[in-house]
Design a protein around this motif. Structure first.
Motif, PDB file in Angstrom:
ATOM      1  N   ILE A 102       0.833  -1.202   0.000  1.00 10.33           N
ATOM      2  CA  ILE A 102       0.000   0.000   0.000  1.00 10.33           C
ATOM      3  C   ILE A 102       0.871   1.257   0.000  1.00 10.33           C
ATOM      4  CG2 ILE A 102      -1.888  -1.217   1.138  1.00 10.33           C
ATOM      5  CD1 ILE A 102      -1.055   0.203   3.751  1.00 10.33           C
ATOM      6  N   ASP A 103       0.203   2.405   0.050  1.00  6.30           N
ATOM      7  CA  ASP A 103       0.858   3.705   0.240  1.00  6.30           C
ATOM      8  C   ASP A 103       1.845   4.061  -0.867  1.00  6.30           C
ATOM      9  OD1 ASP A 103      -0.575   3.960   2.514  1.00  6.30           O
ATOM     10  OD2 ASP A 103       1.071   3.612   3.892  1.00  6.30           O
ATOM     11  N   GLY A 104       1.500   3.774  -2.100  1.00  9.49           N
ATOM     12  CA  GLY A 104       2.392   4.081  -3.199  1.00  9.49           C
ATOM     13  C   GLY A 104       2.713   5.568  -3.307  1.00  9.49           C
ATOM     14  N   SER A 105       3.970   5.859  -3.662  1.00  7.53           N
ATOM     15  CA  SER A 105       4.432   7.215  -3.798  1.00  7.53           C
ATOM     16  C   SER A 105       5.424   7.276  -4.949  1.00  7.53           C
ATOM     17  CB  SER A 105       5.075   7.664  -2.496  1.00  7.53           C
ATOM     18  OG  SER A 105       5.477   9.008  -2.566  1.00  7.53           O
ATOM     19  N   LEU A 106       5.671   8.479  -5.445  1.00  8.31           N
ATOM     20  CA  LEU A 106       6.566   8.642  -6.580  1.00  8.31           C
ATOM     21  C   LEU A 106       7.694   9.584  -6.196  1.00  8.31           C
ATOM     22  CD1 LEU A 106       5.517   9.080 -10.270  1.00  8.31           C
ATOM     23  CD2 LEU A 106       7.250  10.586  -9.317  1.00  8.31           C
ATOM     24  N   TYR A 107       8.927   9.154  -6.478  1.00  6.14           N
ATOM     25  CA  TYR A 107      10.095  10.006  -6.287  1.00  6.14           C
ATOM     26  C   TYR A 107      10.760  10.202  -7.649  1.00  6.14           C
ATOM     27  CZ  TYR A 107      14.716  11.664  -5.146  1.00  6.14           C
ATOM     28  OH  TYR A 107      15.859  12.414  -5.104  1.00  6.14           O
ATOM     29  N   SER A 108      11.056  11.445  -8.010  1.00  8.37           N
ATOM     30  CA  SER A 108      11.711  11.713  -9.294  1.00  8.37           C
ATOM     31  C   SER A 108      12.927  12.587  -9.084  1.00  8.37           C
ATOM     32  CB  SER A 108      10.735  12.385 -10.272  1.00  8.37           C
ATOM     33  OG  SER A 108      10.312  13.644  -9.791  1.00  8.37           O
ATOM     34  N   GLU A 109      13.907  12.368  -9.917  1.00  6.90           N
ATOM     35  CA  GLU A 109      15.140  13.138  -9.873  1.00  6.90           C
ATOM     36  C   GLU A 109      15.684  13.201 -11.295  1.00  6.90           C
ATOM     37  OE1 GLU A 109      19.365  13.295  -7.396  1.00  6.90           O
ATOM     38  OE2 GLU A 109      17.835  11.810  -6.876  1.00  6.90           O
ATOM     39  N   GLY A 110      15.808  14.415 -11.844  1.00 10.58           N
ATOM     40  CA  GLY A 110      16.203  14.540 -13.235  1.00 10.58           C
ATOM     41  C   GLY A 110      15.161  13.927 -14.143  1.00 10.58           C
ATOM     42  N   ASP A 111      15.575  13.022 -15.027  1.00 13.41           N
ATOM     43  CA  ASP A 111      14.652  12.367 -15.954  1.00 13.41           C
ATOM     44  C   ASP A 111      14.229  10.984 -15.487  1.00 13.41           C
ATOM     45  OD1 ASP A 111      14.561  14.464 -17.792  1.00 13.41           O
ATOM     46  OD2 ASP A 111      16.369  13.774 -18.834  1.00 13.41           O
ATOM     47  N   ASP A 112      14.576  10.614 -14.260  1.00 16.56           N
ATOM     48  CA  ASP A 112      14.261   9.287 -13.734  1.00 16.56           C
ATOM     49  C   ASP A 112      13.241   9.382 -12.615  1.00 16.56           C
ATOM     50  OD1 ASP A 112      16.145   7.965 -15.413  1.00 16.56           O
ATOM     51  OD2 ASP A 112      17.748   8.573 -14.047  1.00 16.56           O
ATOM     52  N   ALA A 113      12.452   8.320 -12.479  1.00 12.44           N
ATOM     53  CA  ALA A 113      11.426   8.281 -11.439  1.00 12.44           C
ATOM     54  C   ALA A 113      11.357   6.883 -10.849  1.00 12.44           C
ATOM     55  CB  ALA A 113      10.073   8.688 -12.001  1.00 12.44           C
ATOM     56  N   TRP A 114      10.995   6.834  -9.571  1.00 13.43           N
ATOM     57  CA  TRP A 114      10.879   5.578  -8.837  1.00 13.43           C
ATOM     58  C   TRP A 114       9.528   5.526  -8.130  1.00 13.43           C
ATOM     59  CZ3 TRP A 114      15.195   8.386  -9.459  1.00 13.43           C
ATOM     60  CH2 TRP A 114      16.394   7.740  -9.813  1.00 13.43           C
ATOM     61  N   LEU A 115       8.997   4.333  -8.016  1.00 10.58           N
ATOM     62  CA  LEU A 115       7.840   4.071  -7.166  1.00 10.58           C
ATOM     63  C   LEU A 115       8.351   3.655  -5.800  1.00 10.58           C
ATOM     64  CD1 LEU A 115       4.666   3.590  -7.022  1.00 10.58           C
ATOM     65  CD2 LEU A 115       5.236   1.174  -7.427  1.00 10.58           C
ATOM     66  N   VAL A 116       7.793   4.215  -4.744  1.00  9.26           N
ATOM     67  CA  VAL A 116       8.111   3.825  -3.374  1.00  9.26           C
ATOM     68  C   VAL A 116       6.860   3.198  -2.771  1.00  9.26           C
ATOM     69  CG1 VAL A 116       8.724   4.653  -1.075  1.00  9.26           C
ATOM     70  CG2 VAL A 116       9.885   5.582  -3.084  1.00  9.26           C
ATOM     71  N   LEU A 117       7.021   2.032  -2.176  1.00  9.15           N
ATOM     72  CA  LEU A 117       5.881   1.296  -1.635  1.00  9.15           C
ATOM     73  C   LEU A 117       6.084   1.002  -0.159  1.00  9.15           C
ATOM     74  CD1 LEU A 117       5.118  -1.279  -4.490  1.00  9.15           C
ATOM     75  CD2 LEU A 117       3.764   0.715  -3.852  1.00  9.15           C
ATOM     76  N   HIS A 118       5.019   0.699   0.487  1.00  8.62           N
ATOM     77  CA  HIS A 118       4.941   0.365   1.906  1.00  8.62           C
ATOM     78  C   HIS A 118       5.753  -0.896   2.179  1.00  8.62           C
ATOM     79  CE1 HIS A 118       2.907  -1.697   5.270  1.00  8.62           C
ATOM     80  NE2 HIS A 118       2.533  -0.512   5.670  1.00  8.62           N
ATOM     81  N   ASN A 119       6.740  -0.832   3.101  1.00  6.13           N
ATOM     82  CA  ASN A 119       7.162   0.374   3.796  1.00  6.13           C
ATOM     83  C   ASN A 119       8.618   0.660   3.499  1.00  6.13           C
ATOM     84  OD1 ASN A 119       5.996   2.353   5.352  1.00  6.13           O
ATOM     85  ND2 ASN A 119       5.724   1.015   7.111  1.00  6.13           N
ATOM     86  N   ASP A 120       9.235  -0.266   2.807  1.00  3.25           N
ATOM     87  CA  ASP A 120      10.664  -0.106   2.562  1.00  3.25           C
ATOM     88  C   ASP A 120      11.060  -0.553   1.160  1.00  3.25           C
ATOM     89  OD1 ASP A 120      10.195  -2.770   2.858  1.00  3.25           O
ATOM     90  OD2 ASP A 120      11.612  -3.105   4.473  1.00  3.25           O
ATOM     91  N   LEU A 121      10.104  -0.556   0.238  1.00  2.00           N
ATOM     92  CA  LEU A 121      10.343  -1.056  -1.107  1.00  2.00           C
ATOM     93  C   LEU A 121      10.381   0.079  -2.120  1.00  2.00           C
ATOM     94  CD1 LEU A 121       7.842  -4.045  -1.054  1.00  2.00           C
ATOM     95  CD2 LEU A 121      10.296  -4.143  -0.638  1.00  2.00           C
ATOM     96  N   TYR A 122      11.106  -0.147  -3.199  1.00  2.00           N
ATOM     97  CA  TYR A 122      11.146   0.825  -4.282  1.00  2.00           C
ATOM     98  C   TYR A 122      11.418   0.096  -5.595  1.00  2.00           C
ATOM     99  CZ  TYR A 122      16.248   0.379  -3.986  1.00  2.00           C
ATOM    100  OH  TYR A 122      17.530  -0.110  -3.978  1.00  2.00           O
ATOM    101  N   ALA A 123      11.103   0.753  -6.695  1.00  2.00           N
ATOM    102  CA  ALA A 123      11.390   0.222  -8.026  1.00  2.00           C
ATOM    103  C   ALA A 123      11.413   1.374  -9.010  1.00  2.00           C
ATOM    104  CB  ALA A 123      10.339  -0.805  -8.447  1.00  2.00           C
ATOM    105  N   LYS A 124      12.282   1.306  -9.988  1.00  2.83           N
ATOM    106  CA  LYS A 124      12.391   2.362 -10.985  1.00  2.83           C
ATOM    107  C   LYS A 124      11.299   2.205 -12.028  1.00  2.83           C
ATOM    108  CE  LYS A 124      15.828   4.844 -13.722  1.00  2.83           C
ATOM    109  NZ  LYS A 124      17.247   4.855 -14.181  1.00  2.83           N
ATOM    110  N   PHE A 125      10.727   3.313 -12.461  1.00  7.25           N
ATOM    111  CA  PHE A 125       9.762   3.279 -13.548  1.00  7.25           C
ATOM    112  C   PHE A 125      10.474   3.106 -14.881  1.00  7.25           C
ATOM    113  CE2 PHE A 125       6.808   5.314 -10.550  1.00  7.25           C
ATOM    114  CZ  PHE A 125       5.632   4.649 -10.866  1.00  7.25           C
ATOM    115  N   ARG A 126       9.808   2.424 -15.802  1.00  9.05           N
ATOM    116  CA  ARG A 126      10.287   2.385 -17.181  1.00  9.05           C
ATOM    117  C   ARG A 126      10.337   3.796 -17.741  1.00  9.05           C
ATOM    118  NH1 ARG A 126       6.185  -2.056 -19.580  1.00  9.05           N
ATOM    119  NH2 ARG A 126       5.543  -0.157 -20.681  1.00  9.05           N
ATOM    120  N   ASP A 127      11.083   3.993 -18.787  1.00 10.11           N
ATOM    121  CA  ASP A 127      11.209   5.327 -19.359  1.00 10.11           C
ATOM    122  C   ASP A 127       9.865   5.880 -19.808  1.00 10.11           C
ATOM    123  OD1 ASP A 127      13.058   7.514 -20.284  1.00 10.11           O
ATOM    124  OD2 ASP A 127      12.145   6.987 -22.224  1.00 10.11           O
ATOM    125  N   ASP A 128       8.945   4.999 -20.251  1.00 14.48           N
ATOM    126  CA  ASP A 128       7.628   5.472 -20.689  1.00 14.48           C
ATOM    127  C   ASP A 128       6.660   5.656 -19.529  1.00 14.48           C
ATOM    128  OD1 ASP A 128       6.967   2.864 -20.005  1.00 14.48           O
ATOM    129  OD2 ASP A 128       6.361   2.264 -22.027  1.00 14.48           O
TER     130      ASP A 128
END
Length: 464
Positions: free
Chosen positions: A279-305
Motif C-alpha cells: 500500500i501507500d504508493g508514492s513517486l520520487y523523481s530526480e532529473g529524468d528518472d522516477a521511482w515508485l516507493v511502496l509500503h514500507n521499505d520497497l522501491y522500483a524504478k519506472f520504465r522510461d515510458d
C-alpha cells in the motif's frame, strides 16, 4: 513521495492496525496548550505574519539550536511541545468547500498531500487526500474517489480543479472514481475491474481510494494512490493525465491487472487471501528518472515510458536502521534537500507506564498497556536514495502520513491531518478538529548532519 526538477512531493496512507484507549492516552501524556486548533483565517494570518521572520529553507541553518539529542534507547518517541504543529507554525488550508463540506465548514481529509510545481513558468500548488462520502463517518467501506484542489499561493484561494469540461454532470474537482468505469474503451482503461465497486452481505457497497498524490514529471501529470482495505484487491496504482492536472486520467499499464508489487500478508481479517499488496504508493523523481516507493521499505524504478516499474515483483528494499522490535509503519516517502535523501514514515507513538510509574512514549508494536497516543512523522537521512539511512528521529508530533514540499520561495513545509481514528485527536472533545488539510512550516538544521524538523520556537535549546 517526490522531489523533481519541477517540484517536490511524496508519501502516504491507510489505517494503522489496532485500537487503544483514547482516555488513557490523554491521561498518560499531557498536551501543550499551543497545540490547540484554530480557524483557518487565524492560522493564515499568523502564517503571513511569521513568514518574514523565518529564514528561507535553503538559506542557512534555520535554527541556532541545531539537532536535538534523541531519546535513548533508540525507538523512544520525542514528545516535546516544539515538535507539534502549533499556532505559530501551521494552519489549515482554506480549500474550496464541496456541498458535503458546508455543514462542517472545512474539508474532511486524511493523508493530506500538498505540493508546489513550476508550470509554464508559474508556481502551481496542488492539494489532495483521502475523503469520505456524505453519510459515512470514515472513508470506508467505500468512497467516491479522488478530488484535487489548486492555488497560486499556499494561502489560497484554493479552488477545486475545473473538471466541468470533462464531466459536466459530475461533482466538480473529482478527477478519478470507481464510478468512472463506464468510460473504459479498448486501449484506454480508466477503472480496472479490481478497482470497481462491489457488494457483499457484511459491508454492502465496497471499494475506496486512499492516499492520493499528484505529481508533475517531464511535463505530464500523474496520480499515485491506493485502493483501500475494502477493495477487491488492496494496493497501489498510478494514473496519467491526457491533458492538465484536472485530467482526464487513465490507468498506466502496470496497474491494469493488479496493484504494483507482490502479494503480501497484512491488513484486517476481512481481506480475502491473496488480495493484499503493498500500500501507500508514492513517486520520487530526480532529473529524468522516477521511482515508485511502496509500503514500507520497497522501491522500483519506472520504465522510461512511465507505464510500469522494473522489476514488477521482488522489489529491492531501502537499507534503514529499524527499531527493535519494528512496529507497523506507513506512508513511506522520500524527499531530497541539500543533496541529502530524507526517508519518512508514519509511526504510532504508544504511551505506557514504566516500572517507576512514569509515562513512556515509544514507537513499538501494540500490546497490553500500550495506548496509541500520536501518529508521528519519523525521518531518517542518507547520502544515497537506496540508503543506508541513519537512525530515525521524531520530526513532527501528530504529523504522520504526510509529505514534505518546498513553496515557491524555498520554505519547507509538511502536511498533517490529525488522525481521527485513534489517539489524541480521536478524543470526543477534539474529534471535530481532526481529519483536516493542514500544513506546518519546517526547518533544516544545517551543516553536514542537518535534520528536518517541524519548525521549533526560536531560541529554544534541547534543555528547554
Amino acid at each position: 513521495m517526490t522531489h523533481s526538477a519541477s517540484g517536490s512531493s511524496i508519501g502516504r496512507r491507510s489505517l494503522l492496525a489496532g485500537a487503544g484507549s483514547v482516555g488513557a492516552a490523554a491521561a498518560l501524556a499531557p498536551v501543550p496548550a499551543s497545540a490547540a486548533p484554530r480557524s483557518a483565517d487565524a492560522a493564515g494570518a499568523a502564517d503571513a505574519a511569521g513568514a518574514a521572520a523565518v529564514p528561507a529553507a535553503g538559506g542557512g541553518s534555520g535554527n541556532a539550536s541545531g539537532n536535538w539529542p534523541d531519546p535513548e534507547p533508540y525507538g523512544l518517541a520525542d514528545t516535546r511541545a516544539d515538535l507539534w504543529p502549533r499556532d505559530d507554525n501551521s494552519f489549515v488550508l482554506p480549500l474550496e468547500l464541496r456541498p458535503r463540506d458546508e455543514e462542517r465548514g472545512v474539508v474532511w481529509m486524511r493523508d493530506t498531500y500538498v505540493n508546489c510545481f513550476s508550470v509554464d513558468g508559474r508556481p502551481l500548488y496542488v492539494a489532495t487526500g483521502t475523503t469520505r462520502v456524505p453519510g459515512l463517518e470514515t472513508a470506508s467501506p467505500w468512497n467516491d474517489g479522488i478530488f484535487v484542489w489548486t492555488a497560486r499561493s499556499l494561502r489560497g484561494p484554493w479552488k477545486l480543479a475545473d473538471t466541468t469540461g470533462i464531466r459536466p454532470d459530475a461533482e466538480k474537482g473529482k478527477v478519478w472514481s470507481p464510478e468512472f468505469a463506464g468510460e473504459n474503451r479498448p486501449g484506454r482503461t480508466v477503472v480496472a475491474p479490481w478497482q470497481e465497486y462491489w457488494h457483499d452481505d457484511m459491508f454492502g457497497k465496497r471499494a475506496n481510494a486512499w492516499a492520493p498524490e499528484v505529481h508533475y514529471f517531464r511535463g505530464r501529470w500523474y496520480i499515485v494512490a491506493c485502493m483501500g482495505d475494502h477493495s477487491r484487491l488492496v494496493g497501489s496504482f498510478m494514473l496519467v493525465s491526457e491533458s492538465g492536472v484536472e485530467g482526464p486520467y487513465r490507468l498506466v499499464e502496470g496497474s491494469l491487472d493488479k496493484p504494483f508489487g507482490d502479494v503480501v500478508k497484512g491488513g484486517p481479517s476481512f481481506i480475502e487471501p491473496g488480495a493484499y499488496h503493498h500500500i501507500d504508493g508514492s513517486l520520487y523523481s530526480e532529473g529524468d528518472d522516477a521511482w515508485l516507493v511502496l509500503h514500507n521499505d520497497l522501491y522500483a524504478k519506472f520504465r522510461d515510458d512511465m507505464e510500469d516499474i522494473v522489476p514488477a515483483t521482488n522489489l529491492p528494499r531501502f537499507e534503514q536502521q529499524r527499531y527493535s522490535p519494528e512496529p507497523y509503519l506507513e506512508g513511506a516517502y522520500v524527499f531530497k534537500h541539500r543533496g541529502k535523501y530524507f526517508l519518512l514514515h508514519a509511526a504510532w507513538d504508544r504511551a505506557s507506564l514504566d516500572a517507576y510509574g512514569s509515562t513512556r512514549h515509544a514507537y513499538e508494536p501494540g500490546g497490553a498497556g500500550r495506548v496509541q497516543y500520536q501518529y508521528d512523522a519519523v525521518v531518517a537521512v542518507a547520502d544515497r536514495f537506496e540508503g543506508p539511512y541513519s537512525r530515525r528521529w521524531t520530526a513532527g508530533v501528530g504529523a504522520g502520513h504526510n509529505n514534505f514540499f518546498a513553496d515557491a520561495g524555498g520554505q519547507l513545509w509538511a502536511t498533517f491531518f490529525r488522525n481521527p481514528n485513534f489517539g489524541y485527536w480521536a478524543d470526543p472533545a477534539r474529534i471535530a478538529d481532526a481529519a483536516v488539510p493542514g500544513v506546518v512550516r519546517l526547518e533544516w538544521t544545517g551543516g553536514p548532519d542537518g535534520r528536518i524538523y517541524v519548525q521549533r520556537r526560536r531560541g529554544r535549546t534541547a534543555a528547554d
